[in-house]
Design an enzyme around this catalytic site. Structure first.
Site, PDB file in Angstrom:
ATOM      1  N   ASN A  10       0.898  -1.119  -0.079  1.00  0.00           N
ATOM      2  CA  ASN A  10       0.036   0.003  -0.008  1.00  0.00           C
ATOM      3  C   ASN A  10       0.970   1.314  -0.090  1.00  0.00           C
ATOM      4  O   ASN A  10       1.507   1.414   1.074  1.00  0.00           O
ATOM      5  CB  ASN A  10      -1.200   0.021   1.254  1.00  0.00           C
ATOM      6  N   LYS A  12      -0.121   4.252  -0.374  1.00  0.00           N
ATOM      7  CA  LYS A  12      -0.604   5.594   0.341  1.00  0.00           C
ATOM      8  C   LYS A  12      -0.201   6.797  -0.706  1.00  0.00           C
ATOM      9  O   LYS A  12      -0.362   6.641  -1.791  1.00  0.00           O
ATOM     10  CB  LYS A  12      -0.257   5.775   1.683  1.00  0.00           C
ATOM     11  N   HIS A  98      -9.911   1.353   4.895  1.00  0.00           N
ATOM     12  CA  HIS A  98      -8.785   1.701   5.753  1.00  0.00           C
ATOM     13  C   HIS A  98      -8.799   2.529   6.769  1.00  0.00           C
ATOM     14  O   HIS A  98      -9.449   3.662   6.510  1.00  0.00           O
ATOM     15  CB  HIS A  98      -7.498   2.183   4.762  1.00  0.00           C
ATOM     16  N   GLU A 100      -7.234   5.318   7.730  1.00  0.00           N
ATOM     17  CA  GLU A 100      -6.837   6.625   7.279  1.00  0.00           C
ATOM     18  C   GLU A 100      -8.069   7.107   6.760  1.00  0.00           C
ATOM     19  O   GLU A 100      -8.167   8.215   6.500  1.00  0.00           O
ATOM     20  CB  GLU A 100      -5.587   6.370   6.404  1.00  0.00           C
ATOM     21  N   GLU A 167      -5.637  -4.809  10.679  1.00  0.00           N
ATOM     22  CA  GLU A 167      -4.570  -3.538  10.884  1.00  0.00           C
ATOM     23  C   GLU A 167      -5.055  -2.874  12.020  1.00  0.00           C
ATOM     24  O   GLU A 167      -5.643  -1.883  12.098  1.00  0.00           O
ATOM     25  CB  GLU A 167      -4.660  -2.569   9.611  1.00  0.00           C
ATOM     26  N   GLY A 173       2.423   2.787  10.998  1.00  0.00           N
ATOM     27  CA  GLY A 173       3.396   3.675  10.886  1.00  0.00           C
ATOM     28  C   GLY A 173       4.054   3.733  12.213  1.00  0.00           C
ATOM     29  O   GLY A 173       4.720   4.818  12.185  1.00  0.00           O
TER      30      GLY A 173
HETATM   31  P1  13P Z   1       2.771   0.742   7.670  1.00  0.00           P
HETATM   32  O1  13P Z   1       3.500  -0.526   7.147  1.00  0.00           O
HETATM   33  O2  13P Z   1       3.475   1.867   7.166  1.00  0.00           O
HETATM   34  O3  13P Z   1       2.543   0.630   9.236  1.00  0.00           O
HETATM   35  O4  13P Z   1       1.279   0.984   7.233  1.00  0.00           O
HETATM   36  C1  13P Z   1       0.512   0.106   7.219  1.00  0.00           C
HETATM   37  C2  13P Z   1      -0.763   0.095   6.793  1.00  0.00           C
HETATM   38  O5  13P Z   1      -1.614   0.891   6.791  1.00  0.00           O
HETATM   39  C3  13P Z   1      -1.034  -0.771   5.193  1.00  0.00           C
HETATM   40  O6  13P Z   1      -2.299  -0.430   4.705  1.00  0.00           O
END
Ligand code: 13P
Length: 249
Positions: A10, A12, A98, A100, A167, A173
């Site tokens: 991903n 982002k 997600h 986010e 997740e 992150g």
């Molecule tokens: P990270 O691997 O950067 O923690 O992100 C995970 C994520 O949100 C994947 O969708």
């Protein structure tokens, strides 16, 4: 859908035309016999979807979008992209739910509409679920996940096109990951929730949240997992390949 170990990148809101070249080394390893157990899926930003589809055409790598709009197209939704548009450009997957996006106001009802539209358009769905830090502290993890699954998959009967991506929000992150035994317990809890709703159907579950080339040696021990959803570490092809190699070897 595939039975291979999933490595979903991903990206982002990262990446531009120049970064496409950086995935060549990943395309190369995807062609090696040794890694045929791995299924690599790239989810770049919308602006690069077409480029990634073209770049990976002669490989087994698949492409996914990071989101879609909850309404069907055509429609007056400025700045939005529908699942049928994603399908038509050659992508096969879409990430939905997600954290986010949930934190920007995406509702369980919208997530449900997105998933139903995606399935109608023959896309596979990477359905993200997970608790926030305060849910965890208040011991609400299972009830939150249960709600996300029940509302997100309302009126959906078959889960053969859905990948459940656990997740934990507090893990994304941050470099923080549950201890293996706790993560395993949590995956089993989620399997139980899914089993109650979708009896006998086999659910695919992957983990996401600070997966990197160091903690992968521990994470790969969890046999209940079908793969990983990787953010930061997937943007660096060397690290991404390292994760794949360590998991497969
Ligand atoms: P990270 O691997 O950067 O923690 O992100 C995970 C994520 O949100 C994947 O969708």
């Amino acid at each position: 859908m595939t039975n291979k170990i999933l490595f979903i990148a991903n990206w982002k809101m990262f990446g531009d035309l120049k970064s496409i070249k950086s995935i060549e080394s990943v395309i190369n390893i995807s062609k090696k016999k040794r890694y045929r157990k791995a299924k690599i899926i790239y989810c770049p930003p919308f602006t690069l979807l077409n480029n990634f589809v073209i770049k990976t055409k002669k490989s087994t790598i698949s492409i996914g979008a990071q989101n879609c709009h909850h309404e069907k197209d055509p429609g007056p939704f400025t700045g939005s992209i529908s699942s049928s548009m994603i399908k038509k450009i050659g992508a096969e997957y879409v990430i939905v739910g997600h954290s986010e996006n949930r934190s920007n106001g995406e509702t369980n009802k919208q997530i449900n509409d997105k998933i139903r539209n995606a399935i109608t358009n023959n896309l596979n769905v990477i359905f993200c679920i997970g608790e926030s830090l305060s849910d965890k502290k208040n011991k609400k993890t299972n009830s939150i996940i249960s709600k996300q699954i029940n509302l997100g998959l309302n009126k959906i009967e078959k889960i053969d096109k859905i990948i459940f991506a656990y997740e934990p929000v507090w893990s994304i992150g941050t470099g923080k990951v549950l201890k293996n035994q706790d993560l395993k317990k949590q995956i089993l809890n989620i399997k139980n929730i899914i089993f109650k709703k979708f009896r006998k159907q086999k659910a695919k579950i992957i983990y996401g949240g600070s997966v990197n080339n160091k903690n992968i040696n521990d994470l790969k021990q969890i046999s209940q997992l079908d793969g990983f959803l990787i953010g930061g570490a997937s943007q660096n092809s060397k690290k991404f390949i390292d994760i794949i190699k360590k998991t497969i070897n």
